[in-house]
Design a protein around this motif. Structure first.
Motif, PDB file in Angstrom:
ATOM      1  N   ASP A  17      48.308  39.979  39.998  1.00 41.25           N
ATOM      2  CA  ASP A  17      48.818  39.150  38.911  1.00 41.25           C
ATOM      3  C   ASP A  17      47.666  38.296  38.417  1.00 41.25           C
ATOM      4  OD1 ASP A  17      51.501  40.026  38.950  1.00 41.25           O
ATOM      5  OD2 ASP A  17      51.893  38.765  40.704  1.00 41.25           O
ATOM      6  N   VAL A  18      47.495  38.258  37.094  1.00 38.61           N
ATOM      7  CA  VAL A  18      46.346  37.612  36.484  1.00 38.61           C
ATOM      8  C   VAL A  18      46.820  36.620  35.426  1.00 38.61           C
ATOM      9  CG1 VAL A  18      44.206  38.038  35.220  1.00 38.61           C
ATOM     10  CG2 VAL A  18      45.048  39.754  36.819  1.00 38.61           C
ATOM     11  N   GLU A  19      46.174  35.463  35.388  1.00 43.74           N
ATOM     12  CA  GLU A  19      46.478  34.484  34.354  1.00 43.74           C
ATOM     13  C   GLU A  19      45.890  34.945  33.028  1.00 43.74           C
ATOM     14  OE1 GLU A  19      45.475  30.410  35.278  1.00 43.74           O
ATOM     15  OE2 GLU A  19      45.723  30.823  37.415  1.00 43.74           O
ATOM     16  N   ASN A  20      46.650  34.786  31.967  1.00 42.66           N
ATOM     17  CA  ASN A  20      46.143  35.106  30.646  1.00 42.66           C
ATOM     18  C   ASN A  20      44.930  34.224  30.345  1.00 42.66           C
ATOM     19  OD1 ASN A  20      48.097  37.014  30.250  1.00 42.66           O
ATOM     20  ND2 ASN A  20      49.409  35.705  29.011  1.00 42.66           N
ATOM     21  N   GLY A  21      43.964  34.803  29.632  1.00 41.77           N
ATOM     22  CA  GLY A  21      42.740  34.087  29.305  1.00 41.77           C
ATOM     23  C   GLY A  21      41.588  34.451  30.218  1.00 41.77           C
ATOM     24  N   MET A  22      41.896  34.909  31.418  1.00 36.59           N
ATOM     25  CA  MET A  22      40.842  35.383  32.319  1.00 36.59           C
ATOM     26  C   MET A  22      40.350  36.729  31.809  1.00 36.59           C
ATOM     27  SD  MET A  22      42.349  34.600  36.140  1.00 36.59           S
ATOM     28  CE  MET A  22      40.814  34.967  36.976  1.00 36.59           C
ATOM     29  N   THR A  23      39.222  37.171  32.322  1.00 37.31           N
ATOM     30  CA  THR A  23      38.789  38.535  32.044  1.00 37.31           C
ATOM     31  C   THR A  23      39.237  39.424  33.196  1.00 37.31           C
ATOM     32  OG1 THR A  23      36.631  38.324  33.120  1.00 37.31           O
ATOM     33  CG2 THR A  23      36.754  37.751  30.746  1.00 37.31           C
ATOM     34  N   VAL A  24      39.250  40.714  32.943  1.00 34.50           N
ATOM     35  CA  VAL A  24      39.597  41.673  33.991  1.00 34.50           C
ATOM     36  C   VAL A  24      38.594  41.550  35.140  1.00 34.50           C
ATOM     37  CG1 VAL A  24      39.826  44.136  34.506  1.00 34.50           C
ATOM     38  CG2 VAL A  24      40.806  43.211  32.405  1.00 34.50           C
ATOM     39  N   MET A  25      37.322  41.311  34.821  1.00 33.14           N
ATOM     40  CA  MET A  25      36.299  41.129  35.858  1.00 33.14           C
ATOM     41  C   MET A  25      36.590  39.907  36.716  1.00 33.14           C
ATOM     42  SD  MET A  25      32.567  39.576  35.757  1.00 33.14           S
ATOM     43  CE  MET A  25      33.484  38.078  35.828  1.00 33.14           C
ATOM     44  N   GLU A  26      36.945  38.788  36.087  1.00 30.78           N
ATOM     45  CA  GLU A  26      37.256  37.574  36.856  1.00 30.78           C
ATOM     46  C   GLU A  26      38.425  37.823  37.801  1.00 30.78           C
ATOM     47  OE1 GLU A  26      35.924  34.029  33.783  1.00 30.78           O
ATOM     48  OE2 GLU A  26      37.812  35.092  33.408  1.00 30.78           O
ATOM     49  N   ALA A  27      39.417  38.551  37.328  1.00 32.04           N
ATOM     50  CA  ALA A  27      40.565  38.888  38.178  1.00 32.04           C
ATOM     51  C   ALA A  27      40.137  39.748  39.356  1.00 32.04           C
ATOM     52  CB  ALA A  27      41.634  39.610  37.357  1.00 32.04           C
ATOM     53  N   ALA A  28      39.223  40.689  39.099  1.00 37.41           N
ATOM     54  CA  ALA A  28      38.732  41.561  40.175  1.00 37.41           C
ATOM     55  C   ALA A  28      37.985  40.761  41.229  1.00 37.41           C
ATOM     56  CB  ALA A  28      37.839  42.653  39.596  1.00 37.41           C
ATOM     57  N   ILE A  29      37.111  39.862  40.793  1.00 36.53           N
ATOM     58  CA  ILE A  29      36.334  39.052  41.737  1.00 36.53           C
ATOM     59  C   ILE A  29      37.257  38.126  42.523  1.00 36.53           C
ATOM     60  CG2 ILE A  29      34.545  37.258  41.915  1.00 36.53           C
ATOM     61  CD1 ILE A  29      33.549  40.154  41.280  1.00 36.53           C
ATOM     62  N   LYS A  30      38.160  37.464  41.828  1.00 34.44           N
ATOM     63  CA  LYS A  30      39.093  36.536  42.478  1.00 34.44           C
ATOM     64  C   LYS A  30      39.926  37.237  43.545  1.00 34.44           C
ATOM     65  CE  LYS A  30      42.787  33.288  41.462  1.00 34.44           C
ATOM     66  NZ  LYS A  30      43.654  32.701  40.441  1.00 34.44           N
ATOM     67  N   ASN A  31      40.239  38.513  43.311  1.00 35.85           N
ATOM     68  CA  ASN A  31      41.085  39.278  44.235  1.00 35.85           C
ATOM     69  C   ASN A  31      40.302  40.248  45.112  1.00 35.85           C
ATOM     70  OD1 ASN A  31      44.056  38.578  43.547  1.00 35.85           O
ATOM     71  ND2 ASN A  31      43.020  38.713  41.574  1.00 35.85           N
ATOM     72  N   MET A  32      38.975  40.103  45.126  1.00 38.22           N
ATOM     73  CA  MET A  32      38.081  40.905  45.969  1.00 38.22           C
ATOM     74  C   MET A  32      38.333  42.403  45.835  1.00 38.22           C
ATOM     75  SD  MET A  32      37.773  38.403  49.297  1.00 38.22           S
ATOM     76  CE  MET A  32      39.515  38.333  49.622  1.00 38.22           C
ATOM     77  N   ILE A  33      38.397  42.877  44.600  1.00 35.81           N
ATOM     78  CA  ILE A  33      38.604  44.297  44.335  1.00 35.81           C
ATOM     79  C   ILE A  33      37.313  45.058  44.630  1.00 35.81           C
ATOM     80  CG2 ILE A  33      39.177  46.011  42.567  1.00 35.81           C
ATOM     81  CD1 ILE A  33      41.525  44.111  43.328  1.00 35.81           C
ATOM     82  N   PRO A  34      37.359  46.053  45.505  1.00 29.61           N
ATOM     83  CA  PRO A  34      36.162  46.840  45.788  1.00 29.61           C
ATOM     84  C   PRO A  34      35.685  47.592  44.554  1.00 29.61           C
ATOM     85  CG  PRO A  34      37.927  47.337  47.357  1.00 29.61           C
ATOM     86  CD  PRO A  34      38.518  46.490  46.275  1.00 29.61           C
ATOM     87  N   GLY A  35      34.358  47.654  44.395  1.00 26.43           N
ATOM     88  CA  GLY A  35      33.791  48.433  43.301  1.00 26.43           C
ATOM     89  C   GLY A  35      33.438  47.626  42.072  1.00 26.43           C
ATOM     90  N   ILE A  36      33.770  46.343  42.052  1.00 26.85           N
ATOM     91  CA  ILE A  36      33.388  45.457  40.951  1.00 26.85           C
ATOM     92  C   ILE A  36      32.397  44.451  41.532  1.00 26.85           C
ATOM     93  CG2 ILE A  36      34.148  43.764  39.233  1.00 26.85           C
ATOM     94  CD1 ILE A  36      35.398  46.391  38.581  1.00 26.85           C
ATOM     95  N   ASP A  37      31.124  44.592  41.174  1.00 31.50           N
ATOM     96  CA  ASP A  37      30.095  43.702  41.707  1.00 31.50           C
ATOM     97  C   ASP A  37      29.890  42.467  40.837  1.00 31.50           C
ATOM     98  OD1 ASP A  37      29.742  45.552  43.752  1.00 31.50           O
ATOM     99  OD2 ASP A  37      28.077  46.547  42.740  1.00 31.50           O
ATOM    100  N   ALA A  38      29.868  42.635  39.521  1.00 28.17           N
ATOM    101  CA  ALA A  38      29.724  41.525  38.568  1.00 28.17           C
ATOM    102  C   ALA A  38      28.483  40.694  38.841  1.00 28.17           C
ATOM    103  CB  ALA A  38      30.990  40.675  38.558  1.00 28.17           C
ATOM    104  N   ASP A  39      27.345  41.351  38.967  1.00 27.13           N
ATOM    105  CA  ASP A  39      26.093  40.668  39.292  1.00 27.13           C
ATOM    106  C   ASP A  39      25.719  39.572  38.301  1.00 27.13           C
ATOM    107  OD1 ASP A  39      25.803  42.198  41.578  1.00 27.13           O
ATOM    108  OD2 ASP A  39      24.377  43.598  40.673  1.00 27.13           O
TER     109      ASP A  39
END
Length: 106
Positions: A17-39
């Motif tokens: 679940d993601v707050e509107n206004g965030m980016t998909v990348m921010e949601a991935a990092i916040k939720n420790m999704i494997p495969g998104i490094d976002a260097d």
């Protein structure tokens, strides 16, 4: 809250679940999704948050801007539905969005 489904390249799903206004990348990092490094932290200055947008969602997500297209040149296995997740803003219209991470980021 908007639900985004992250799929790893092997098919394992991570619905979040993601707050509107965030980016998909921010949601991935916040939720420790494997495969998104976002260097680069979301500055559209690398391609380590590359994802494949599910074909059913391509039109709703939209096409990349020119800066994003330039950065996608550095991504691994770029496809027609490739996007940098740092450039996709979460809105109610994206509830149920499915994105898949590539096998590797570089």
């Amino acid at each position: 809250m908007t639900k985004i489904i992250f799929k790893e390249h092997d098919g394992k799903e991570h619905p979040v679940d993601v707050e509107n206004g965030m980016t998909v990348m921010e949601a991935a990092i916040k939720n420790m999704i494997p495969g998104i490094d976002a260097d680069c932290g979301g500055a559209c200055a690398c391609a380590t948050c590359h994802v494949y947008v599910d074909p059913a969602w391509v039109d709703k997500v939209g096409k990349p801007e020119s800066m994003e297209e330039d950065m996608l040149d550095f991504a691994f296995d770029v496809r027609e539905n490739s996007r940098l997740s740092c450039q996709i803003k979460v809105t109610d219209a994206l509830d149920g969005l499915i994105v898949t991470t590539p096998e590797k980021q570089f």
